[in-house]
Design an enzyme around this catalytic site. Structure first.
Site, short mmCIF file in Angstrom:
data_model
loop_
_atom_site.label_atom_id
_atom_site.label_comp_id
_atom_site.label_asym_id
_atom_site.label_seq_id
_atom_site.Cartn_x
_atom_site.Cartn_y
_atom_site.Cartn_z
N ARG A 145 0.82 -1.23 0.00
CA ARG A 145 0.00 0.00 0.00
C ARG A 145 0.84 1.27 0.00
O ARG A 145 0.39 2.33 0.42
CB ARG A 145 -0.95 0.03 1.20
CG ARG A 145 -1.95 -1.10 1.20
CD ARG A 145 -3.18 -0.74 2.00
NE ARG A 145 -4.14 -1.81 1.92
CZ ARG A 145 -4.23 -2.80 2.80
NH1 ARG A 145 -3.42 -2.84 3.84
NH2 ARG A 145 -5.14 -3.72 2.64
N LYS A 184 2.98 11.96 -10.14
CA LYS A 184 2.02 11.22 -10.98
C LYS A 184 2.68 9.93 -11.41
O LYS A 184 3.74 9.94 -12.04
CB LYS A 184 1.64 12.04 -12.22
CG LYS A 184 0.59 13.08 -11.94
CD LYS A 184 0.05 13.67 -13.24
CE LYS A 184 -0.98 14.74 -12.97
NZ LYS A 184 -1.39 15.42 -14.23
N GLU A 231 8.31 19.84 -23.37
CA GLU A 231 7.74 20.11 -22.04
C GLU A 231 8.38 21.36 -21.43
O GLU A 231 7.75 22.08 -20.65
CB GLU A 231 7.95 18.91 -21.10
CG GLU A 231 7.30 17.62 -21.56
CD GLU A 231 5.77 17.54 -21.36
OE1 GLU A 231 5.15 18.56 -20.97
OE2 GLU A 231 5.22 16.45 -21.60
N LYS A 248 7.74 23.52 -12.19
CA LYS A 248 6.87 22.38 -11.89
C LYS A 248 6.66 22.24 -10.38
O LYS A 248 5.55 21.97 -9.92
CB LYS A 248 7.50 21.10 -12.47
CG LYS A 248 6.70 19.86 -12.15
CD LYS A 248 6.03 19.24 -13.32
CE LYS A 248 5.04 18.18 -12.88
NZ LYS A 248 5.12 16.94 -13.60
N GLU A 304 -4.17 18.13 -8.63
CA GLU A 304 -4.81 18.62 -9.83
C GLU A 304 -6.29 18.97 -9.61
O GLU A 304 -7.16 18.60 -10.40
CB GLU A 304 -4.67 17.59 -10.96
CG GLU A 304 -4.76 18.22 -12.33
CD GLU A 304 -4.31 17.27 -13.43
OE1 GLU A 304 -3.12 17.30 -13.77
OE2 GLU A 304 -5.15 16.52 -13.94
N ARG A 336 -2.90 22.83 -11.28
CA ARG A 336 -2.00 21.84 -11.92
C ARG A 336 -2.46 21.46 -13.32
O ARG A 336 -1.65 21.06 -14.15
CB ARG A 336 -1.87 20.60 -11.03
CG ARG A 336 -0.88 19.59 -11.58
CD ARG A 336 -0.48 18.54 -10.56
NE ARG A 336 0.48 17.62 -11.14
CZ ARG A 336 1.17 16.73 -10.47
NH1 ARG A 336 1.02 16.64 -9.17
NH2 ARG A 336 2.01 15.93 -11.09
N ASN A 396 -1.32 20.49 -18.47
CA ASN A 396 -1.85 19.67 -19.57
C ASN A 396 -1.97 20.45 -20.87
O ASN A 396 -2.54 19.95 -21.85
CB ASN A 396 -3.19 19.07 -19.16
CG ASN A 396 -3.03 18.13 -18.00
OD1 ASN A 396 -2.17 17.24 -18.05
ND2 ASN A 396 -3.77 18.34 -16.94
N HIS A 425 -1.72 18.72 -24.15
CA HIS A 425 -1.81 17.28 -23.90
C HIS A 425 -3.14 16.65 -24.30
O HIS A 425 -3.20 15.43 -24.44
CB HIS A 425 -1.51 16.97 -22.43
CG HIS A 425 -0.04 17.00 -22.10
ND1 HIS A 425 0.73 18.13 -22.24
CD2 HIS A 425 0.81 16.03 -21.67
CE1 HIS A 425 1.98 17.86 -21.88
NE2 HIS A 425 2.05 16.58 -21.53
N HIS A 439 -2.02 13.78 -26.42
CA HIS A 439 -2.22 12.37 -26.03
C HIS A 439 -2.99 11.61 -27.10
O HIS A 439 -2.71 10.44 -27.36
CB HIS A 439 -2.98 12.28 -24.70
CG HIS A 439 -2.09 12.41 -23.49
ND1 HIS A 439 -2.58 12.65 -22.23
CD2 HIS A 439 -0.75 12.33 -23.35
CE1 HIS A 439 -1.58 12.70 -21.37
NE2 HIS A 439 -0.46 12.52 -22.02
N HIS A 458 6.77 11.13 -26.72
CA HIS A 458 5.75 11.91 -26.01
C HIS A 458 5.90 13.41 -26.31
O HIS A 458 4.94 14.10 -26.64
CB HIS A 458 5.85 11.65 -24.50
CG HIS A 458 4.92 12.50 -23.68
ND1 HIS A 458 3.55 12.38 -23.75
CD2 HIS A 458 5.17 13.51 -22.82
CE1 HIS A 458 2.99 13.26 -22.94
NE2 HIS A 458 3.95 13.97 -22.36
N1 GLY Z 1 2.85 16.17 -16.44
C1 GLY Z 1 1.73 16.85 -15.89
C2 GLY Z 1 1.68 16.80 -14.40
O1 GLY Z 1 2.56 16.29 -13.77
O2 GLY Z 1 0.72 17.26 -13.83
#
Ligand code: GLY
Length: 359
Positions: free
Chosen positions: A118, A140, A182, A224, A234, A238, A242, A245, A249, A261
């Site tokens: 866990r 993430k 990025e 970041k 998010e 946050r 995106n 993206h 994506h 990517h």
């Molecule tokens: N790559 C986007 C984030 O980490 O929120």
């Protein structure tokens, strides 16, 4: 060594950036305390090239688990094999996973760490620009599902990130360049001066001048880290990360992950900028600057083969950030000023895609 801190209270952690920063690992593991065993989860290519240099910096190395490089490995099946490896190595709650490789290594290794018992701690040692500027920071973790990218996962912050630019030396130029998308993204959404910096340093960046690479990494991590500290899960801010993206994506998935990517993100940004320009939110001049910067950096701004717009629209409808079944995307009004659109229409996506195939 430059150090950026992600300020998340008890879940906060340092990011060490520079040459030979692997030497920061023993003191980091020491400070974490209680680590009796370390399992490395590594991209097989990176392990072949660099594990012998990394190993002496991991005093309690117990197991090394590999996976085949590439996005195709980023699956539940691969994570299941890591969990078997962690079980075999008998990692306990106070032990640690160390991820070694690009974004795929960090996402999957972090997810395995989030699941095992866990949740045990992990440290990221990213070896690509993409992972160094983005994926390794912010917690993430996860894998892809047949229905789309990163649809399975968990928020699980690392306990430290060590970006040793020596490991970036063997990165091929296409991968190096892909990671820059990025970086341009971070600049556009948060920091106009950093956008200018990219324009002024194209040659130094592409020539991989160590000072410029270290500065690029550190500035990205600072951007970041600030966004993640303000909105770890998010709930709001946050989501600006995106930018590019939603369509990116979709392109990545529909081209069967043949694009890097970052290449898909560059295309996604160009397309989403077209939506912003169409709505009068972004100036055509700023959109042109982004295209020109991508081109100067060697990033794609056109699709090699046209994609079926209806398939792209379907994919966009599956995006994790959608609300109420409508398509979302983040647009940039000016450098540092973003807006979230929750009502992007199919027609806007069609028009945006034509921006990627216009001559
Ligand atoms: N790559 C986007 C984030 O980490 O929120």
């Amino acid at each position: 060594v430059k150090t950026v801190t992600v300020e998340l209270g008890p879940r906060g952690y340092p990011i060490h950036i520079g040459a030979e920063t692997r030497s920061q690992l023993p003191p980091l593991l020491d400070r974490l305390g209680g680590v009796r065993k370390v399992a490395v989860i590594a991209d097989a290519r990176v392990a072949d090239l660099h594990l012998d240099t990394l190993e002496p910096c991991i005093p309690n190395l117990t197991a090394v688990l590999h996976f085949e490089p590439g996005e195709a490995s980023k699956s539940l099946a691969t994570v299941a094999s890591f969990l078997d490896g962690l079980a075999e190595a008998r990692l306990e709650r106070s032990d640690l996973v160390l991820t070694f490789g690009g974004g795929v290594a960090g996402d999957m290794g972090g997810f395995a760490a989030a699941c095992w018992l866990r949740g045990i701690r992990y440290v990221q040692v990213p070896t690509t620009i993409e992972a160094g500027v983005d994926a390794s920071v912010g917690g993430k973790t996860g894998v892809n599902h047949a229905a789309g990218k990163n649809l399975i996962g968990a928020f699980h912050q690392p306990s430290g990130v060590v970006i040793d630019i020596d490991f970036l030396e063997t990165l091929d130029q296409r991968d190096f360049i892909a990671g820059l998308a990025e970086s341009v993204k971070h600049a556009a959404i948060r920091d106009g001066a950093f956008f200018d910096w990219h324009e002024q340093h194209v040659k130094a960046i592409l020539g991989r001048k160590p000072d410029s690479v270290a500065e690029l990494l550190a500035r990205n991590c600072a951007i970041k880290a600030a966004v993640v500290a303000a909105d770890e899960r998010e709930a709001g801010l946050r989501a600006i990360l995106n930018y590019g993206h939603t369509i990116g994506h979709a392109i990545e998935r529909l081209t069967d992950y043949q694009l890097r990517h970052g290449e898909a993100v560059a295309l996604g940004i160009v397309a989403e900028n077209a939506i912003a320009v169409g709505r009068g939110l972004m100036s055509a001049a700023d959109a042109a600057r982004v295209r020109e910067l991508f081109t100067a950096l060697g990033l794609p701004v056109m699709l090699a083969e046209p994609l079926d717009p209806e398939a792209v629209i379907d994919r966009c409808r599956l995006d994790k950030k959608n609300r109420g079944g409508e398509i979302n995307c983040v647009v940039v009004r000016q450098w540092g000023a973003t807006e979230r659109l929750d009502d992007v229409t199919a027609e806007e996506i069609r028009t945006a895609l034509s921006a990627l195939s216009a001559n």
